[in-house]
Design a protein around this motif. Structure first.
Motif, PDB file in Angstrom:
ATOM      1  N   SER A 162       0.810  -1.218   0.000  1.00  8.02           N
ATOM      2  CA  SER A 162       0.000   0.000   0.000  1.00  8.02           C
ATOM      3  C   SER A 162       0.841   1.266   0.000  1.00  8.02           C
ATOM      4  O   SER A 162       0.318   2.360  -0.224  1.00  8.02           O
ATOM      5  N   GLU A 163       2.132   1.134   0.227  1.00  9.64           N
ATOM      6  CA  GLU A 163       3.034   2.288   0.231  1.00  9.64           C
ATOM      7  C   GLU A 163       3.766   2.444  -1.107  1.00  9.64           C
ATOM      8  O   GLU A 163       4.615   3.318  -1.252  1.00  9.64           O
ATOM      9  N   THR A 164       3.456   1.611  -2.073  1.00 10.10           N
ATOM     10  CA  THR A 164       4.149   1.640  -3.355  1.00 10.10           C
ATOM     11  C   THR A 164       3.286   2.297  -4.431  1.00 10.10           C
ATOM     12  O   THR A 164       2.085   2.541  -4.242  1.00 10.10           O
ATOM     13  N   ALA A 165       3.899   2.545  -5.582  1.00  2.00           N
ATOM     14  CA  ALA A 165       3.180   3.155  -6.697  1.00  2.00           C
ATOM     15  C   ALA A 165       2.137   2.216  -7.302  1.00  2.00           C
ATOM     16  O   ALA A 165       1.262   2.655  -8.043  1.00  2.00           O
ATOM     17  N   LEU A 166       2.211   0.928  -6.972  1.00  2.00           N
ATOM     18  CA  LEU A 166       1.261  -0.044  -7.512  1.00  2.00           C
ATOM     19  C   LEU A 166       0.127  -0.350  -6.531  1.00  2.00           C
ATOM     20  O   LEU A 166      -0.563  -1.357  -6.666  1.00  2.00           O
ATOM     21  N   LYS A 167      -0.096   0.523  -5.556  1.00  2.00           N
ATOM     22  CA  LYS A 167      -1.054   0.241  -4.488  1.00  2.00           C
ATOM     23  C   LYS A 167      -2.486   0.042  -4.986  1.00  2.00           C
ATOM     24  O   LYS A 167      -3.304  -0.590  -4.314  1.00  2.00           O
ATOM     25  N   ASP A 168      -2.797   0.565  -6.190  1.00  2.00           N
ATOM     26  CA  ASP A 168      -4.161   0.441  -6.704  1.00  2.00           C
ATOM     27  C   ASP A 168      -4.336  -0.759  -7.628  1.00  2.00           C
ATOM     28  O   ASP A 168      -5.419  -0.969  -8.180  1.00  2.00           O
ATOM     29  N   VAL A 169      -3.300  -1.581  -7.795  1.00  2.00           N
ATOM     30  CA  VAL A 169      -3.393  -2.747  -8.674  1.00  2.00           C
ATOM     31  C   VAL A 169      -4.137  -3.873  -7.959  1.00  2.00           C
ATOM     32  O   VAL A 169      -3.794  -4.216  -6.821  1.00  2.00           O
ATOM     33  N   GLY A 171      -5.195  -7.336  -6.413  1.00  2.00           N
ATOM     34  CA  GLY A 171      -4.460  -8.520  -5.992  1.00  2.00           C
ATOM     35  C   GLY A 171      -3.005  -8.282  -5.679  1.00  2.00           C
ATOM     36  O   GLY A 171      -2.197  -9.219  -5.720  1.00  2.00           O
ATOM     37  N   ILE A 172      -2.646  -7.038  -5.354  1.00  2.00           N
ATOM     38  CA  ILE A 172      -1.240  -6.690  -5.154  1.00  2.00           C
ATOM     39  C   ILE A 172      -0.672  -7.305  -3.881  1.00  2.00           C
ATOM     40  O   ILE A 172       0.538  -7.413  -3.698  1.00  2.00           O
ATOM     41  N   GLY A 173      -1.544  -7.728  -2.969  1.00  2.00           N
ATOM     42  CA  GLY A 173      -1.077  -8.352  -1.745  1.00  2.00           C
ATOM     43  C   GLY A 173      -0.737  -7.334  -0.669  1.00  2.00           C
ATOM     44  O   GLY A 173      -0.905  -6.129  -0.838  1.00  2.00           O
ATOM     45  N   LYS A 174      -0.232  -7.811   0.447  1.00  2.00           N
ATOM     46  CA  LYS A 174       0.019  -6.966   1.607  1.00  2.00           C
ATOM     47  C   LYS A 174       1.411  -6.380   1.631  1.00  2.00           C
ATOM     48  O   LYS A 174       1.614  -5.227   2.022  1.00  2.00           O
ATOM     49  N   TYR A 175       2.424  -7.164   1.233  1.00  3.33           N
ATOM     50  CA  TYR A 175       3.810  -6.764   1.471  1.00  3.33           C
ATOM     51  C   TYR A 175       4.487  -6.241   0.214  1.00  3.33           C
ATOM     52  O   TYR A 175       4.225  -6.699  -0.902  1.00  3.33           O
ATOM     53  N   ALA A 176       5.388  -5.304   0.428  1.00  2.97           N
ATOM     54  CA  ALA A 176       6.158  -4.724  -0.669  1.00  2.97           C
ATOM     55  C   ALA A 176       7.228  -5.704  -1.139  1.00  2.97           C
ATOM     56  O   ALA A 176       7.451  -6.760  -0.539  1.00  2.97           O
ATOM     57  N   TRP A 177       7.918  -5.349  -2.195  1.00  3.11           N
ATOM     58  CA  TRP A 177       8.920  -6.179  -2.846  1.00  3.11           C
ATOM     59  C   TRP A 177      10.146  -5.303  -3.080  1.00  3.11           C
ATOM     60  O   TRP A 177      10.094  -4.071  -2.988  1.00  3.11           O
ATOM     61  N   PHE A 178      11.252  -5.922  -3.395  1.00  2.00           N
ATOM     62  CA  PHE A 178      12.427  -5.147  -3.761  1.00  2.00           C
ATOM     63  C   PHE A 178      12.135  -4.377  -5.048  1.00  2.00           C
ATOM     64  O   PHE A 178      11.693  -4.944  -6.049  1.00  2.00           O
TER      65      PHE A 178
END
Length: 325
Positions: A162-169, A171-178
């Motif tokens: 939710s803190e990334t630029a893809l937060k509105d995609v 099924g993005i899931g809960k956790y960020a990625w590298f």
């Protein structure tokens, strides 16, 4: 001193070195969720007791904390107390951020900057043009000279999708990625070390908080039977940004070490790279279903192999896992 052993302000930090004919021992602590014990609130005492025990009995050369360390408003007090514990045992330490560290009153940048300035800390903020706070490399030099024999890649696995630029995609899931820029940064560091080493990869290991998606595959059908326990799902990103491929691509990474999942402590291997959980080090202030502990990592004197096992507060050691080039 090697450039990677300089702080952001240029001040030299102590060089890490192998001692002649002896393994270099790393203590991995993770998910402390530390609350400094004061008055009637003794929830942090189990962390203090575990660290004191391992530092006294296992005599590591370095401690690395892989995230979720001091996760409430008492950030300065908690980190100063932990630095004091390491300092009493004359053990330098380094840290990377977890997904909960910045949920108190301080930003991730403020926490990393504070920790980097503590006595005995080898933590670095890392380059400002790379996402995350705390992407840096610690070389371990030979007994003499300035040539790295082993490299420790400390990286910020970030926090929430939710803190990334893809937060509105969907099924993005809960956790960020590298972030891709972090993967590119890692590749540049490994390539620079390889070039300085006459074209041969410098062996190394990676340390971060949130497991990669490949941790699940390593447990289920890795190169060899995993050792240790898997008592909960692998809580990893749903987006795979290619960090594991980059680790394999270097031909020099022996293993990656993470935290995050308190009820997993297994050591597996996939495509020749170890994928290893630390042992949950925290006390009773957050979920856990077993005894807290640490993970010990012994890097062979030539840097081309390592052995690892866990150590719990009651004194039990877990099964050994070995990785080699």
């Amino acid at each position: 001193l090697a450039p990677a052993l300089r702080a952001e302000d240029g001040a030299p930090k102590a060089a890490l070195r192998f001692r002649e004919g002896r393994p270099f021992r790393i203590l991995q602590a993770t998910d402390l969720h530390y609350i400094p014990p004061t008055g009637k609130d003794k929830r942090g005492q189990q962390v203090d007791d575990m660290l004191e025990k391992a530092l006294s009995e296992d005599t590591p050369d370095l401690a690395i904390i892989t995230g979720d360390c001091v996760t409430n408003g008492r950030m300065e007090e908690g980190w100063e107390r932990l630095a004091g514990i390491f300092g009493r045992h004359n053990v330098p330490f380094a840290a990377v951020m977890g997904n909960h560290d910045h949920e108190g009153r301080h930003s991730r940048k403020a926490i990393v900057d504070f920790v980097a300035g503590l006595p005995g800390s080898l933590t670095q903020a890392g380059p400002s043009d790379v996402p995350g706070y705390g992407n840096y490399v610690l070389p371990i030099l030979g007994p003499s000279g300035a040539a790295p024999r082993f490299a420790l890649y400390c990286m910020d696995s970030r926090a929430y999708a939710s803190e990334t630029a893809l937060k509105d995609v969907p099924g993005i899931g809960k956790y960020a990625w590298f972030a891709p820029a972090q993967v590119a940064w890692f590749r540049r560091q490994a390539a620079a070390l390889r070039e300085a080493n006459g074209g041969e990869p410098v062996p190394g290991a990676a340390f971060f908080h949130i497991p990669l998606p490949e941790y699940d595959a390593a447990w289920a059908h890795g190169d060899r039977k995993a050792v240790g326990s898997k008592n909960e799902a692998v809580c990893c990103p749903k987006i795979n940004s290619g960090m594991f491929y980059a680790l394999v691509e270097t031909r020099g990474i022996l293993a990656a070490f993470c935290g995050h999942d308190h009820d997993n402590d297994y050591a597996a291997r996939l495509n020749g790279v170890g994928l290893v959980y630390g042992r949950f080090t925290g006390g009773t202030n957050t979920y856990r279903h077993w005894e807290n502990g640490v993970r010990l990592i012994d890097v062979a004197p030539d840097g081309r192999a390592l052995r690892t096992r866990t150590h719990t507060l009651s004194g039990k050691y877990g099964p050994v896992a070995e990785y080699a080039l």
